[in-house]
Design an enzyme around this catalytic site. Sequence first.
Site, PDB file in Angstrom:
ATOM      1  N   GLU A 259      37.174  34.062  39.747  1.00 11.30           N
ATOM      2  CA  GLU A 259      37.139  35.534  39.759  1.00 11.30           C
ATOM      3  C   GLU A 259      38.272  35.986  38.867  1.00 11.30           C
ATOM      4  OE1 GLU A 259      34.979  37.268  41.275  1.00 11.30           O
ATOM      5  OE2 GLU A 259      34.072  35.795  42.586  1.00 11.30           O
ATOM      6  N   CYS A 298      41.164  44.456  40.939  1.00 12.32           N
ATOM      7  CA  CYS A 298      40.275  43.807  39.962  1.00 12.32           C
ATOM      8  C   CYS A 298      39.029  44.641  39.734  1.00 12.32           C
ATOM      9  CB  CYS A 298      39.901  42.417  40.452  1.00 12.32           C
ATOM     10  SG  CYS A 298      39.226  42.422  42.116  1.00 12.32           S
TER      11      CYS A 298
END
Length: 523
Positions: A259, A298
């Site tokens: 990720e 994020c």
Amino acid sequence: MVRLKSYVAGGWHAGTGKPAVLVNPATEAPVAEANAEGIDHEAVLAHARLAGAELRRMTWAQRAAAIKAVAKLFHTHREELLDIAQVNGGNTRGDAKFDVDGAIGTLSAYAATGEALDARLGDRNFLLDGDMAQLTRAPRFGGQHVLTTRRGVAVHINAFNFPAWGTFEKAAVAWLAGAPVVSKPATATAHVTFRMTELLVESGLLPVGAFQLVCGSTGNLLSLLGAQDSLAFTGSNATGAMLRQTPGFAERGVRVNVEADSLNAAVLAADVEPGSEVWSTAVRHVATDMTQKAGQKCTAIRRVMVPEALCDAFIDSLREQLAGTKVGNPLVDGVTMGPVSTAAQLRDVLAGIRRLAEEGQIVHGSADRVDGEGSEAGKGYFVTPTVVRMKHAGAGVVHDHEVFGPVSAILPYDGSALAAGEAVGRGCGSLMTTVYSDDRAWLGTMLEEAPPWLGRMMLVSSKVADQVTAPGMVLPQSIHGGPGRAGGGEELGGERGLAFYMQRTALQGDRVILGKLLGIEVK
Ligand code: NAP
């Protein structure tokens, strides 16, 4: 100063090397130190493998009950955890809740997933994937895909921005799948993870070895991983790319999930009228993503695509929304946005704003450090929320460089869904994009163009504008991850998340015998 120890092989390890110092980013005062040198990682893995065997013996119901109890444990100590997150992470109370409550909520959600699996599968400790298929003309020869828990250890490495959620959203999924966890938080903000580990260890809620913590460098841990082990990494694209190339990973087939960075977008269609509910929702979403956790999420919106004719009005609305932001020490009353988390972050964010400004114009905020309310002048890693207006949505730094702070760029475009979809794709793969419109034809084209570049897409139209969650919020029922630059990984998504810790096997044979063995009805 608190010494953050690692919890490995059944004991606490203080580290034999020079410790890294963790600071309060609002004051730069030291708050803790950590070092993980000298850990015997062969012993860590052996310890985890024993716990793995015990976790796999537990039923779905038992694992669900343990995970639920962990969620309750953290909830009981919530205030203390929020206090720590505020001091070590520079979080406002709201930011700290987003992280800590996110951890508790995801643990609870996976406990519920385990309960649902128990209701469906009982003591059958595997997952069925699809239905039994007839494989040839022979009616008795059938095939069924199943997923069983891999025998390995789940190593988790997390980013600095979510020391609670990042650690325990990953752990919840691994535990429910039956995998033991070795977790490494980012050192700079590891205090809250360390405290949560202390609570977990004292509680005895999980089999010994089901959770180990490395506070500092991972040493030779990764080089010891084998064919049934996995690494789930969250952090920058550069670190993710390096870790994928860990010697032996390719040869041994160590499973890796990454990720990474993401240039998430918000796209307004031309039908959205200034002042409408959809318009206000879009403005609020962008402002929230810029200021919550000082933009260090994020999933935060980095690129805002607005039809050229609406750009000035959108910037006015956004500036108005941001005007109430008070940047400062989160412990001071009235402060609504804290500092970025580290000195390196401050340097990178300011440099990133300057890079954007070379191709656009700062229309709100600045590319310089500011002093924070309630903090000594010159101290603290404060940045003011900053909006940069780019000349257009075509190629440029805005599609290549993630500024991981309270920064968004406005990209004027011609209003067509084709142009918007293409611009979304210029980010080369993102976690998230939100589109704002009631125009079905426009939305239909976006649905064709954007999803191949995205892990998640939210459609905001008039009738749901007051119901949608903030786009930056990751929900355990939906997958989290994205293609390309975002790492190509996938986490969460209810039962889907378990697959990373399990092996899919196609079983072929007598459909009657398979049916009996698997406990499924065969006609
Ligand atoms: P980072 O510098 O890449 O660090 C991430 C983690 O990797 C930290 O725990 C770090 O540990 C560890 N690490 C670094 N080098 C390592 C090595 N050689 N071996 C083992 N571990 C190593 O990223 P960050 O600055 O913490 O986080 C910011 C980035 O994360 C942003 O780009 C953001 O977009 C991304 N992010 C992505 C997601 C997502 O879900 N996609 C979520 C959050 C953040 P140390 O701290 O000890 O160096």
